[in-house]
Design a protein around this motif. Structure first.
Motif, PDB file in Angstrom:
ATOM      1  N   ALA A  21       0.924  -1.165   0.029  1.00  0.00           N
ATOM      2  CA  ALA A  21      -0.013   0.203   0.129  1.00  0.00           C
ATOM      3  C   ALA A  21       0.780   1.324   0.065  1.00  0.00           C
ATOM      4  CB  ALA A  21      -0.891   0.147   1.210  1.00  0.00           C
ATOM      5  N   HIS A  22       0.422   2.161  -0.855  1.00  0.00           N
ATOM      6  CA  HIS A  22       1.358   3.328  -0.950  1.00  0.00           C
ATOM      7  C   HIS A  22       0.788   4.377  -0.069  1.00  0.00           C
ATOM      8  CE1 HIS A  22       2.354   6.930  -3.970  1.00  0.00           C
ATOM      9  NE2 HIS A  22       3.443   6.979  -2.631  1.00  0.00           N
ATOM     10  N   ARG A  23       1.731   5.106   0.527  1.00  0.00           N
ATOM     11  CA  ARG A  23       1.293   6.068   1.880  1.00  0.00           C
ATOM     12  C   ARG A  23       2.362   7.120   1.640  1.00  0.00           C
ATOM     13  NH1 ARG A  23       0.959   3.625   7.697  1.00  0.00           N
ATOM     14  NH2 ARG A  23      -0.159   5.642   7.845  1.00  0.00           N
ATOM     15  N   PRO A  24       1.683   8.313   0.643  1.00  0.00           N
ATOM     16  CA  PRO A  24       2.444   9.508   0.577  1.00  0.00           C
ATOM     17  C   PRO A  24       3.154  10.188   1.639  1.00  0.00           C
ATOM     18  CG  PRO A  24       0.556   9.492  -1.063  1.00  0.00           C
ATOM     19  CD  PRO A  24       0.565   8.410   0.070  1.00  0.00           C
ATOM     20  N   LYS A  25       4.442  10.666   1.629  1.00  0.00           N
ATOM     21  CA  LYS A  25       4.768  11.346   2.893  1.00  0.00           C
ATOM     22  C   LYS A  25       3.800  12.688   3.035  1.00  0.00           C
ATOM     23  CE  LYS A  25       8.242  13.917   0.426  1.00  0.00           C
ATOM     24  NZ  LYS A  25       9.656  13.986   0.201  1.00  0.00           N
ATOM     25  N   ILE A  26       3.670  13.105   4.280  1.00  0.00           N
ATOM     26  CA  ILE A  26       3.050  14.348   4.812  1.00  0.00           C
ATOM     27  C   ILE A  26       4.194  15.068   5.578  1.00  0.00           C
ATOM     28  CG2 ILE A  26       1.151  15.133   6.070  1.00  0.00           C
ATOM     29  CD1 ILE A  26       0.199  13.750   3.738  1.00  0.00           C
ATOM     30  N   GLU A  27       4.107  16.423   5.090  1.00  0.00           N
ATOM     31  CA  GLU A  27       4.929  17.174   5.853  1.00  0.00           C
ATOM     32  C   GLU A  27       4.079  18.394   6.533  1.00  0.00           C
ATOM     33  OE1 GLU A  27       8.115  19.091   3.325  1.00  0.00           O
ATOM     34  OE2 GLU A  27       9.070  17.142   2.822  1.00  0.00           O
ATOM     35  N   THR A  28       4.595  18.383   7.845  1.00  0.00           N
ATOM     36  CA  THR A  28       3.926  19.398   8.733  1.00  0.00           C
ATOM     37  C   THR A  28       4.966  20.438   9.228  1.00  0.00           C
ATOM     38  OG1 THR A  28       3.593  17.878  10.571  1.00  0.00           O
ATOM     39  CG2 THR A  28       1.652  17.942   8.956  1.00  0.00           C
ATOM     40  N   VAL A  35      10.032  21.010  10.986  1.00  0.00           N
ATOM     41  CA  VAL A  35       9.324  20.211   9.763  1.00  0.00           C
ATOM     42  C   VAL A  35       9.298  18.496  10.326  1.00  0.00           C
ATOM     43  CG1 VAL A  35       9.203  19.342   7.293  1.00  0.00           C
ATOM     44  CG2 VAL A  35       9.939  21.440   7.981  1.00  0.00           C
ATOM     45  N   THR A  36       8.078  18.047  10.201  1.00  0.00           N
ATOM     46  CA  THR A  36       7.747  16.753  10.561  1.00  0.00           C
ATOM     47  C   THR A  36       7.127  15.833   9.482  1.00  0.00           C
ATOM     48  OG1 THR A  36       7.363  17.428  12.863  1.00  0.00           O
ATOM     49  CG2 THR A  36       6.753  15.160  12.244  1.00  0.00           C
ATOM     50  N   VAL A  37       7.990  14.769   9.176  1.00  0.00           N
ATOM     51  CA  VAL A  37       7.640  14.052   7.958  1.00  0.00           C
ATOM     52  C   VAL A  37       6.760  12.666   8.231  1.00  0.00           C
ATOM     53  CG1 VAL A  37       8.266  12.844   5.933  1.00  0.00           C
ATOM     54  CG2 VAL A  37       9.359  14.847   6.427  1.00  0.00           C
ATOM     55  N   LYS A  38       5.776  12.433   7.956  1.00  0.00           N
ATOM     56  CA  LYS A  38       5.217  11.101   8.425  1.00  0.00           C
ATOM     57  C   LYS A  38       4.212  10.460   7.363  1.00  0.00           C
ATOM     58  CE  LYS A  38       0.968  13.127  10.339  1.00  0.00           C
ATOM     59  NZ  LYS A  38      -0.121  13.199  11.393  1.00  0.00           N
ATOM     60  N   PRO A  39       3.975   9.364   7.248  1.00  0.00           N
ATOM     61  CA  PRO A  39       3.170   8.889   6.303  1.00  0.00           C
ATOM     62  C   PRO A  39       1.867   9.186   6.177  1.00  0.00           C
ATOM     63  CG  PRO A  39       3.469   7.222   7.940  1.00  0.00           C
ATOM     64  CD  PRO A  39       4.387   8.351   8.449  1.00  0.00           C
ATOM     65  N   GLY A  40       1.143   9.109   5.109  1.00  0.00           N
ATOM     66  CA  GLY A  40      -0.216   9.733   4.893  1.00  0.00           C
ATOM     67  C   GLY A  40      -1.024   8.570   4.856  1.00  0.00           C
ATOM     68  N   ALA A  41      -2.455   8.723   4.518  1.00  0.00           N
ATOM     69  CA  ALA A  41      -3.362   7.804   4.264  1.00  0.00           C
ATOM     70  C   ALA A  41      -2.947   6.975   2.914  1.00  0.00           C
ATOM     71  CB  ALA A  41      -4.603   8.303   3.944  1.00  0.00           C
ATOM     72  N   ILE A  42      -3.477   5.827   2.902  1.00  0.00           N
ATOM     73  CA  ILE A  42      -3.189   4.822   1.698  1.00  0.00           C
ATOM     74  C   ILE A  42      -3.956   5.340   0.551  1.00  0.00           C
ATOM     75  CG2 ILE A  42      -3.610   2.464   0.822  1.00  0.00           C
ATOM     76  CD1 ILE A  42      -3.604   1.294   3.881  1.00  0.00           C
ATOM     77  N   THR A  43      -3.328   5.587  -0.549  1.00  0.00           N
ATOM     78  CA  THR A  43      -3.804   6.124  -1.431  1.00  0.00           C
ATOM     79  C   THR A  43      -3.884   5.156  -2.795  1.00  0.00           C
ATOM     80  OG1 THR A  43      -1.641   6.684  -2.461  1.00  0.00           O
ATOM     81  CG2 THR A  43      -2.719   8.488  -1.325  1.00  0.00           C
ATOM     82  N   GLN A  44      -3.180   4.175  -2.787  1.00  0.00           N
ATOM     83  CA  GLN A  44      -3.165   3.046  -4.034  1.00  0.00           C
ATOM     84  C   GLN A  44      -2.372   1.798  -3.354  1.00  0.00           C
ATOM     85  OE1 GLN A  44      -4.680   3.477  -6.543  1.00  0.00           O
ATOM     86  NE2 GLN A  44      -4.270   1.747  -7.702  1.00  0.00           N
ATOM     87  N   THR A  45      -2.889   0.595  -3.789  1.00  0.00           N
ATOM     88  CA  THR A  45      -2.248  -0.581  -3.687  1.00  0.00           C
ATOM     89  C   THR A  45      -1.350  -1.050  -4.963  1.00  0.00           C
ATOM     90  OG1 THR A  45      -4.187  -2.047  -3.971  1.00  0.00           O
ATOM     91  CG2 THR A  45      -3.553  -1.330  -1.752  1.00  0.00           C
TER      92      THR A  45
END
Length: 118
Positions: A21-28, A35-45
């Motif tokens: 499952a692909h989880r694009p990075k989310i930067e806040t 800056v904090t980087v974490k995995p976002g929601a699943i977008t595709q498998t």
């Protein structure tokens, strides 16, 4: 080298028996500018061949750990960027490399201790 579609079809059928499952990075950005980087929601498998690393030389080349970190291969191009995350088997991995070959596409994955699978 031109790899025939028939070869890729057999490769896909025989080897790509796992799903990531692909989880694009989310930067806040925090209030102090950090800056904090974490995995976002699943977008595709994607169907892939998932393998824990077993080759010490490959692991050393990429700065990875044998039997902890992994790689995936696919007959088709994977639209996943370095820095994004993938999830497999209840674990989250960060994509640290994306070499492309004539015969297949590959992602080098670093296990992310403490990140939760969704």
């Amino acid at each position: 080298m031109k790899i025939p579609d028939s070869f890729k079809a057999i490769q896909r059928q025989v080897f790509q028996d796992k799903t990531i499952a692909h989880r694009p990075k989310i930067e806040t950005t925090g209030s102090l500018g950090s800056v904090t980087v974490k995995p976002g929601a699943i977008t595709q498998t994607y169907p892939v061949n998932f393998q824990l690393l077993s080759d010490a030389l490959v692991a050393q080349e990429w700065g990875l750990v044998v039997a902890q970190d992994a790689k995936v291969t696919s007959s088709d191009p994977l639209p996943i960027e370095v820095g994004d995350y993938v999830q497999y088997g209840g674990k989250v991995y960060k994509v640290i490399g994306h070499p492309v070959y004539d015969s297949h596409d590959e992602l080098m994955l670093q296990f992310q201790q403490g990140l939760e699978a969704v």
